[in-house]
Scaffold this motif. Structure first.
Motif, PDB file in Angstrom:
ATOM      1  N   PHE A 156       0.811  -1.213   0.000  1.00  0.00           N
ATOM      2  CA  PHE A 156       0.000   0.000   0.000  1.00  0.00           C
ATOM      3  C   PHE A 156       0.850   1.273   0.000  1.00  0.00           C
ATOM      4  CE2 PHE A 156      -3.145  -3.105   1.425  1.00  0.00           C
ATOM      5  CZ  PHE A 156      -4.236  -2.748   0.639  1.00  0.00           C
ATOM      6  N   ASP A 157       2.140   1.143   0.267  1.00  0.00           N
ATOM      7  CA  ASP A 157       3.030   2.297   0.187  1.00  0.00           C
ATOM      8  C   ASP A 157       3.492   2.553  -1.246  1.00  0.00           C
ATOM      9  OD1 ASP A 157       2.944   2.823   2.940  1.00  0.00           O
ATOM     10  OD2 ASP A 157       4.508   1.335   3.331  1.00  0.00           O
ATOM     11  N   ASP A 158       3.283   1.577  -2.122  1.00  0.00           N
ATOM     12  CA  ASP A 158       3.667   1.736  -3.530  1.00  0.00           C
ATOM     13  C   ASP A 158       2.734   0.894  -4.386  1.00  0.00           C
ATOM     14  OD1 ASP A 158       5.059   2.452  -5.825  1.00  0.00           O
ATOM     15  OD2 ASP A 158       6.563   0.871  -5.583  1.00  0.00           O
ATOM     16  N   LEU A 159       1.437   1.148  -4.260  1.00  0.00           N
ATOM     17  CA  LEU A 159       0.439   0.326  -4.930  1.00  0.00           C
ATOM     18  C   LEU A 159       0.576   0.401  -6.442  1.00  0.00           C
ATOM     19  CD1 LEU A 159      -1.873  -1.524  -4.008  1.00  0.00           C
ATOM     20  CD2 LEU A 159      -3.439   0.392  -4.334  1.00  0.00           C
ATOM     21  N   MET A 160       1.070   1.519  -6.960  1.00  0.00           N
ATOM     22  CA  MET A 160       1.205   1.697  -8.405  1.00  0.00           C
ATOM     23  C   MET A 160       2.549   1.222  -8.935  1.00  0.00           C
ATOM     24  SD  MET A 160      -1.693   2.681  -9.292  1.00  0.00           S
ATOM     25  CE  MET A 160      -3.113   3.117  -8.292  1.00  0.00           C
ATOM     26  N   PHE A 161       3.349   0.589  -8.083  1.00  0.00           N
ATOM     27  CA  PHE A 161       4.612  -0.019  -8.507  1.00  0.00           C
ATOM     28  C   PHE A 161       5.526   0.999  -9.190  1.00  0.00           C
ATOM     29  CE2 PHE A 161       4.877  -4.824  -8.533  1.00  0.00           C
ATOM     30  CZ  PHE A 161       6.220  -4.839  -8.189  1.00  0.00           C
ATOM     31  N   GLU A 162       5.670   2.156  -8.574  1.00  0.00           N
ATOM     32  CA  GLU A 162       6.559   3.167  -9.136  1.00  0.00           C
ATOM     33  C   GLU A 162       8.022   2.866  -8.834  1.00  0.00           C
ATOM     34  OE1 GLU A 162       4.424   7.324  -9.186  1.00  0.00           O
ATOM     35  OE2 GLU A 162       4.040   6.357  -7.248  1.00  0.00           O
ATOM     36  N   ARG A 163       8.269   1.995  -7.865  1.00  0.00           N
ATOM     37  CA  ARG A 163       9.644   1.617  -7.503  1.00  0.00           C
ATOM     38  C   ARG A 163       9.880   0.150  -7.853  1.00  0.00           C
ATOM     39  NH1 ARG A 163       7.713   4.106  -2.765  1.00  0.00           N
ATOM     40  NH2 ARG A 163       7.683   2.081  -1.692  1.00  0.00           N
ATOM     41  N   GLY A 164      10.988  -0.116  -8.525  1.00  0.00           N
ATOM     42  CA  GLY A 164      11.374  -1.496  -8.819  1.00  0.00           C
ATOM     43  C   GLY A 164      10.337  -2.264  -9.604  1.00  0.00           C
ATOM     44  N   TYR A 165       9.781  -1.645 -10.629  1.00  0.00           N
ATOM     45  CA  TYR A 165       8.677  -2.253 -11.387  1.00  0.00           C
ATOM     46  C   TYR A 165       9.088  -3.553 -12.063  1.00  0.00           C
ATOM     47  CZ  TYR A 165       4.958  -2.869 -14.822  1.00  0.00           C
ATOM     48  OH  TYR A 165       3.925  -3.389 -15.576  1.00  0.00           O
ATOM     49  N   ALA A 167       6.792  -6.348 -14.422  1.00  0.00           N
ATOM     50  CA  ALA A 167       5.465  -6.511 -15.011  1.00  0.00           C
ATOM     51  C   ALA A 167       4.730  -7.732 -14.475  1.00  0.00           C
ATOM     52  CB  ALA A 167       5.583  -6.594 -16.528  1.00  0.00           C
ATOM     53  N   THR A 168       5.449  -8.856 -14.331  1.00  0.00           N
ATOM     54  CA  THR A 168       4.780 -10.068 -13.866  1.00  0.00           C
ATOM     55  C   THR A 168       4.308  -9.918 -12.425  1.00  0.00           C
ATOM     56  OG1 THR A 168       6.962 -10.998 -13.317  1.00  0.00           O
ATOM     57  CG2 THR A 168       5.992 -11.622 -15.434  1.00  0.00           C
ATOM     58  N   ARG A 169       5.101  -9.252 -11.597  1.00  0.00           N
ATOM     59  CA  ARG A 169       4.678  -9.012 -10.221  1.00  0.00           C
ATOM     60  C   ARG A 169       3.507  -8.037 -10.176  1.00  0.00           C
ATOM     61  NH1 ARG A 169       9.446  -7.289  -6.467  1.00  0.00           N
ATOM     62  NH2 ARG A 169       7.704  -7.257  -5.007  1.00  0.00           N
ATOM     63  N   ALA A 170       3.517  -7.062 -11.061  1.00  0.00           N
ATOM     64  CA  ALA A 170       2.412  -6.104 -11.115  1.00  0.00           C
ATOM     65  C   ALA A 170       1.123  -6.799 -11.549  1.00  0.00           C
ATOM     66  CB  ALA A 170       2.747  -4.968 -12.072  1.00  0.00           C
ATOM     67  N   TYR A 171       1.235  -7.746 -12.461  1.00  0.00           N
ATOM     68  CA  TYR A 171       0.045  -8.505 -12.881  1.00  0.00           C
ATOM     69  C   TYR A 171      -0.516  -9.299 -11.708  1.00  0.00           C
ATOM     70  CZ  TYR A 171      -2.974 -11.923 -15.102  1.00  0.00           C
ATOM     71  OH  TYR A 171      -4.058 -12.715 -15.427  1.00  0.00           O
ATOM     72  N   GLY A 172       0.361 -10.023 -11.006  1.00  0.00           N
ATOM     73  CA  GLY A 172      -0.091 -10.779  -9.844  1.00  0.00           C
ATOM     74  C   GLY A 172      -0.745  -9.884  -8.810  1.00  0.00           C
ATOM     75  N   ARG A 173      -0.171  -8.699  -8.611  1.00  0.00           N
ATOM     76  CA  ARG A 173      -0.742  -7.750  -7.655  1.00  0.00           C
ATOM     77  C   ARG A 173      -2.128  -7.310  -8.105  1.00  0.00           C
ATOM     78  NH1 ARG A 173       2.758  -2.574  -5.829  1.00  0.00           N
ATOM     79  NH2 ARG A 173       3.961  -4.279  -4.903  1.00  0.00           N
TER      80      ARG A 173
END
Length: 301
Positions: A156-165, A167-173
């Protein structure tokens, strides 16, 4: 649910179903089966030309409407017209989604694109259609999860994945967020005494066009990986059964989660699926709900 097939879908005549991302893949199969059983099906699609082509293939009582879930303006415009034309909506299948494997991209509203499309857009859509769903008898909302939600975590401190992006982790999230949404929606509907059922489904590993699209930017190697990966998946007609079951099977309870039964829920017959501890945590549900309301400007329940 043993041996559940699309032939078990009850008569849908007189019912209105809205399926997002209905022009291809899981959404196309879902829309086709609902129309085959007599429902009036709204194909909510970003590409209306592809939607019209799908409507011709489906036949039956279908209509095409433009909806870009990565744009809150588009969601509101879609609902403004749909809510007037269909005062009562019986089924909302939140099926549309994107899979990215390239660099970080953002939506029209500045949100990480996978989270925006897969969860936040559907959160807004569902909230804005809640009165229409409440006006129908035995209405349902089906949220499309993924087995990847079990290995994801909501930061919740970086919900938009602005740090250390990644793509596969963002999809899972994004799929964890979708799962949390579906479960928290059920909690809130129950607390409000609403008859609307919020159920969830996932397709396991299914042969759709999302994977080839995701690998397009990798050139010849990416296309080879996509083909190899698809060879290990189940047909889209099988993958869509879980969400069709969640949408139509009599007696489905709020909060139930359906998916394939074999090989760690990657394929096979429909069964009740396993939800991760984080997805089922009421504290996570409350926190994500508050964030989603703030980000989308849609408040309900």
């Amino acid at each position: 649910m043993t041996g559940w097939t699309a032939d078990r879908i009850p008569d849908q005549r007189g019912r209105v179903a809205v399926v997002t991302g209905a022009n291809s893949g899981l959404g196309l199969v879902t829309a086709t089966e609902l129309a085959r059983r007599g429902a009036r099906v709204v194909l909510a699609v970003r590409n209306t030309a592809a939607g019209e082509d799908a409507a011709r293939r489906i036949g039956g009582d279908v209509e095409v409407r433009e909806l870009d879930l990565a744009s809150l303006d588009s969601v509101r415009g879609f609902v403004a017209k749909l809510a007037v034309d269909h005062p009562a909506i019986d089924v909302l299948v939140n099926n549309a989604g994107v899979v990215l494997l390239g660099p970080r991209r953002v939506s029209a509203d500045g949100f990480e694109l996978q989270l925006a499309t897969n969860m936040l857009g559907h959160f807004a859509l569902t909230g804005l259609l809640l009165a229409n769903l409440a006006a129908a008898r035995e209405s349902r909302v089906v949220s499309l999860s993924s087995i990847t939600h079990r290995n994801a975590h909501l930061d919740f401190d970086d919900l938009m994945f602005e740090r250390g992006y990644r793509a596969t982790r963002a999809y899972g999230r994004s799929k964890l967020a979708t799962t949390v949404f579906g479960i928290e929606l059920d909690r809130r509907l129950r607390a409000a005494g609403s008859p609307i059922v919020s159920a969830l489904a996932h397709p396991g590993l299914t042969r759709t066009n999302l994977t080839p699209r995701a690998w397009e930017h990798r050139g010849r190697l990416g296309r080879w990986i996509a083909r190899a990966g698809l060879a290990a998946t189940q047909p889209v007609e099988q993958g869509a059964l879980a969400q069709l079951c969640a949408a139509t099977e009599p007696g489905v309870r709020g909060g139930q989660f359906f998916g394939p039964s074999r090989l760690w829920e990657t394929r096979g017959r429909v069964t009740e699926a396993r939800i991760s501890r984080e997805a089922a945590d009421p504290a996570v549900g409350r926190r994500l709900w508050a964030v989603a309301e703030e980000l989308t400007g849609v408040t309900y329940l």
